[in-house]
Design a protein around this motif. Sequence first.
Motif, mmCIF file in Angstrom:
data_model
loop_
_atom_site.group_PDB
_atom_site.id
_atom_site.type_symbol
_atom_site.label_atom_id
_atom_site.label_comp_id
_atom_site.label_asym_id
_atom_site.label_seq_id
_atom_site.Cartn_x
_atom_site.Cartn_y
_atom_site.Cartn_z
ATOM 1 N N THR A 47 51.455 71.973 -32.297
ATOM 2 C CA THR A 47 51.769 72.708 -33.512
ATOM 3 C C THR A 47 53.255 72.688 -33.753
ATOM 4 O O THR A 47 54.008 73.346 -33.046
ATOM 5 C CB THR A 47 51.314 74.174 -33.371
ATOM 6 N N THR A 48 53.635 71.927 -34.710
ATOM 7 C CA THR A 48 55.033 71.936 -35.110
ATOM 8 C C THR A 48 55.096 72.568 -36.501
ATOM 9 O O THR A 48 54.339 72.186 -37.380
ATOM 10 C CB THR A 48 55.585 70.509 -35.133
ATOM 11 N N ILE A 49 55.961 73.533 -36.638
ATOM 12 C CA ILE A 49 56.025 74.244 -37.920
ATOM 13 C C ILE A 49 57.463 74.233 -38.425
ATOM 14 O O ILE A 49 58.389 74.600 -37.698
ATOM 15 C CB ILE A 49 55.533 75.701 -37.777
ATOM 16 N N ASP A 78 56.033 74.067 -31.496
ATOM 17 C CA ASP A 78 57.374 73.569 -31.780
ATOM 18 C C ASP A 78 57.828 74.171 -33.118
ATOM 19 O O ASP A 78 57.395 73.739 -34.178
ATOM 20 C CB ASP A 78 57.302 72.039 -31.838
ATOM 21 N N LEU A 79 58.649 75.212 -33.033
ATOM 22 C CA LEU A 79 59.089 75.889 -34.256
ATOM 23 C C LEU A 79 60.470 75.386 -34.641
ATOM 24 O O LEU A 79 61.395 75.447 -33.844
ATOM 25 C CB LEU A 79 59.138 77.409 -34.024
ATOM 26 N N ARG A 80 60.596 74.900 -35.850
ATOM 27 C CA ARG A 80 61.882 74.342 -36.273
ATOM 28 C C ARG A 80 62.386 75.060 -37.518
ATOM 29 O O ARG A 80 61.745 75.006 -38.570
ATOM 30 C CB ARG A 80 61.731 72.883 -36.614
ATOM 31 N N HIS A 135 60.904 66.372 -44.950
ATOM 32 C CA HIS A 135 60.852 66.032 -43.533
ATOM 33 C C HIS A 135 59.434 65.634 -43.167
ATOM 34 O O HIS A 135 58.570 65.525 -44.017
ATOM 35 C CB HIS A 135 61.334 67.208 -42.699
ATOM 36 N N PHE A 136 59.221 65.451 -41.891
ATOM 37 C CA PHE A 136 57.973 64.880 -41.409
ATOM 38 C C PHE A 136 56.984 65.933 -40.933
ATOM 39 O O PHE A 136 55.928 65.606 -40.466
ATOM 40 C CB PHE A 136 58.317 63.971 -40.226
ATOM 41 N N ILE A 137 57.362 67.218 -41.002
ATOM 42 C CA ILE A 137 56.492 68.255 -40.431
ATOM 43 C C ILE A 137 55.569 68.794 -41.525
ATOM 44 O O ILE A 137 56.052 69.270 -42.543
ATOM 45 C CB ILE A 137 57.347 69.403 -39.844
ATOM 46 N N PRO A 138 54.286 68.680 -41.321
ATOM 47 C CA PRO A 138 53.395 69.035 -42.424
ATOM 48 C C PRO A 138 53.203 70.539 -42.619
ATOM 49 O O PRO A 138 52.804 70.966 -43.684
ATOM 50 C CB PRO A 138 52.082 68.385 -42.041
#
Length: 913
Positions: A553-555, A587-589, A635-638
């Motif tokens: 999980t990337t947010i 992965d929190l960005r 960016h690439f994070i959906p």
Amino acid sequence: MVLVISHSFRILPPSSLVHQQKTKKIYESQCCVFPVTQISPFLRKGLTSSGGGEAIRTRICASVADISLDVSVEENKLPKGETWSVHKFGGTCVGSSLRIKNVADIIINDDSERKMVVVSAMSKVTDMMYDLIDKAQSRDESYISLLGAVLQKHSSTAHELLDGDDLASVLSRLHHDISNLKAMLRAIYIAGHATESFTDFVVGHGELWSAQMLASVIRKSGIDCKWMDTRDVLIVNPTSSNQVDPDFLETNRRLEKWYSLNPCSVIIATGFIASTPQSIPTTLKRDGSDFSAAIMGALFRARQVTIWTDVDGVYSADPRKVNEAVILKTLSYQEAWEMSYFGANVLHPRTIIPVMRYGIPIIIRNVFNLSATGTKICHPSVNGDEDRQNFRYFVKGFATIDNLALINVEGTGMAGVPGTASAIFGAVKDAGANVIMISQASSEHSVCFAVPEKEVKAVAEALQSRFRQALDAGRLSQVQVIPNCSILAAVGRKMASTPGVSATLFNALAKANVNVRAIAQGCSEYNITVVVKREESIKALRAAHSRFYLSRTTIAMGIIGPGLIGSTLLEQLRDQAAVLKEEFNIDLRVMGIIGSKSMLLNDVGIDLSGWKELREEKAEVANLEKFVQHVHENHFIPNTVLVDCTADSIIAGHYYDWLRKGIHVITPNKKANSGPLNQYLRLRALQRQSYTHYFYEATVGAGLPIISTLRGLLETGDRILQIEGIFSGTLSYIFNNFKDGRTFSEVVAEAKEAGYTEPDPRDDLSGTDVARKVIILARESGLKLELSDVPVESLVPVPLRVSASAQDFMQQLPKFDQDFAKKQLDAEDAGEVLRYVGVVDMIKQKGMVELRRYRKDHPFAQLSGSDNIIAFSTRRYKNQPLIVRGPGAGAQVTAGGVFSDILRLASYLGAPS
Ligand SMILES: NC(=O)C1=CN([C@@H]2O[C@H](COP(=O)(O)OP(=O)(O)OC[C@H]3O[C@@H](n4cnc5c(N)ncnc54)[C@H](OP(=O)(O)O)[C@@H]3O)[C@@H](O)[C@H]2O)C=CC1
Ligand SMILES: N[C@@H](CC=O)C(=O)O
Ligand code: NA
């Protein structure tokens, strides 16, 4: 090849056969072995013409002048197997003298016993050669100057690389070739036409020259290196589809013969070119040099075939579209086929087959980055173990193909009618179109397939005409064209027989709000193909890729309002980020932070250890629209979440649009849920229909689980009778500490200092903040109330209700300390305490907010600090209410509540629980 001469021969006179010394040796020995090159040319001729090169031990009789002797010939047998490594260098790898030297170094440093090196022409040379043909046959005289440029390019490269005899020999061959080409091009010019074999002959020269130069450079370092004109060896048969099939048997025979005459440890072979069985020059067509290398690898049964390019290996997705695409360590041969179809930098399937037959691994490596280990294409059994532990093991790569259209042929007359599919695809064939994917549901009412956009018109017309009668009769309802489509494909050998892979893929697409138009998966299960709208293809690719390749999980997060709560949240995120990533794969960005005046943006995630300094240095003027676009799209994070840590109703007014765009919203801001009822209902309706989430636990009781408790009760079928509580941390703190002679204004200032109050403390003292919480809980429980429906007893002294600012208010407040002291004393005298409470009465369908007096033994009187206490009386909790109690205000607990909503979102998006 060596010549073995047995003791039984006669030699007369010795000098005419070999040098004196050697003859003596021959005469004296019983059985002498000489390299064939040391025997006189006459004898060699005799050997060759009698076919001596073929057999391992052939007895021949060489007869030269008056000499006759019996000799046996032992051929230099072509060694095969692990001792060989095959390398292939493309045009860019040998594009200049410096690069050719670099390639030579790579070869020299390869410690394999024997090496076969396949080279392409220097970069751009093949194009120049094709251009020569085009110019000559269109009678454009500039072919002459172009040929001069070709000569110049190779001649100057040779000068930079070689000297002495080596240079002279390369230049002599170059000039000889150029003069032949000149004559040939002249003939083409006159005829105005070049045959295919003329063309193939001309274009193949680039490889001849680069191979000779490279071989000479390697020879300079003392290595036994020969160059091979592959046209003498590699025999191929043309096929109908503009491809060629290698004749392995004949090529092997010729290769052995070539080696017997040219034994060496390094062979530099020309890629791309070959001959027909009639010895007519031809080429291996597209990806020719890769194919040459694979054929050689197979013939030598080589240890491995290394394809040198200018990228680090095969990426999991196009790195121009997906920033976080990674180099794949291993691919199975089948995966490589699938990936190559989608334009990944992998070998053409055709070039894989020869080596696959013998399980020879292919390594794709970067000639400009030797530290990168590249991608190994091999049988899965030798795949690295490291992949096995990873989810990504199941899906190796993702790719998209754009500019497609879907055609949907639909109608009730199709079901159970044999030949329908044949008729449809017959019509497509007649239109000359290539079908890229096909899908038909088992009800057989429709067949849908994708074709290149440029071919769709012809296909649709062909279908309309083919099915005219069926359409008129209503057996077919439509031939529908859906333009502007793209294909997204997921490729992976392990998808087969692994449940849940496609679910994960579709889940990722759903979460990214991507609509899937059609689906296809062959029963080999190596590839799942979905059709999406063209404009959503990159989003779909990123969503799918990130689901498998980023942590689970990337947010992408945007923090709005880095005030007390916002900045505390950023600190908590900073401190917990590593643990979340390592232990929970979350992965929190933070892609952006915006205040009312400035904003800080970053493409990959702000370094939270120094966000304040970065904000000082790099902040730009706040622009909410640009901010949202940056956080959501660039960016690439959906997955995107906007965290609203303001108390602003204008910001809250944007939630609807954000949710509609697929952006999740998390907030401690009460304005949206306690604002106008119609807006609230619209927001909730949208939230329920979409896959986007809206969480607001911290709006009531800060980090205390108030909303979630209420939801739990409601969703499990309990009925709320009443919710009563102390909902204000500020007012709780004030009345818990307003005693022992302390003044009211002093305690209010303390509450503000402790971070319990709203940005404007009058919102607390006026009861508005509590009223908002009452409204939030009432609406959550199903009451359709407006904020104005809740009667509120304000604690703000009437004269201060109009004060200009929060600061003014705080300054004026001490004037009213006496009034508050009196209320407090009255209660004290009655053995009671003052508590500011809110009530949601579900029976009477109303809410209220008032200052009440409670006996000192009442649970509401037992609080301390900023405690909130909320009592839920329900059908299940009737005699004893369900009570939630604890600090209900303050930076840490509120930010913690927001953070916990963020993790809830991550878990909804698929993070492990
Ligand atoms: N304090 C608590 O215990 C609790 C607070 N809450 C809620 O948390 C929220 C934040 O409170 P708190 O941190 O104390 O407030 P602060 O006043 O400390 O911070 C508010 C932040 O919002 C920013 N802001 C205001 N308007 C805008 C705008 N239009 N666009 C962008 N940014 C804006 C401000 O930016 P700038 O400084 O640049 O103007 C500031 O950074 C409030 O809604 C509050 O009700 C909820 C539960 C408990
Ligand atoms: N100001 C509020 C903060 C939480 O909502 C309070 O005092 O409770
Ligand atoms: Na809460």
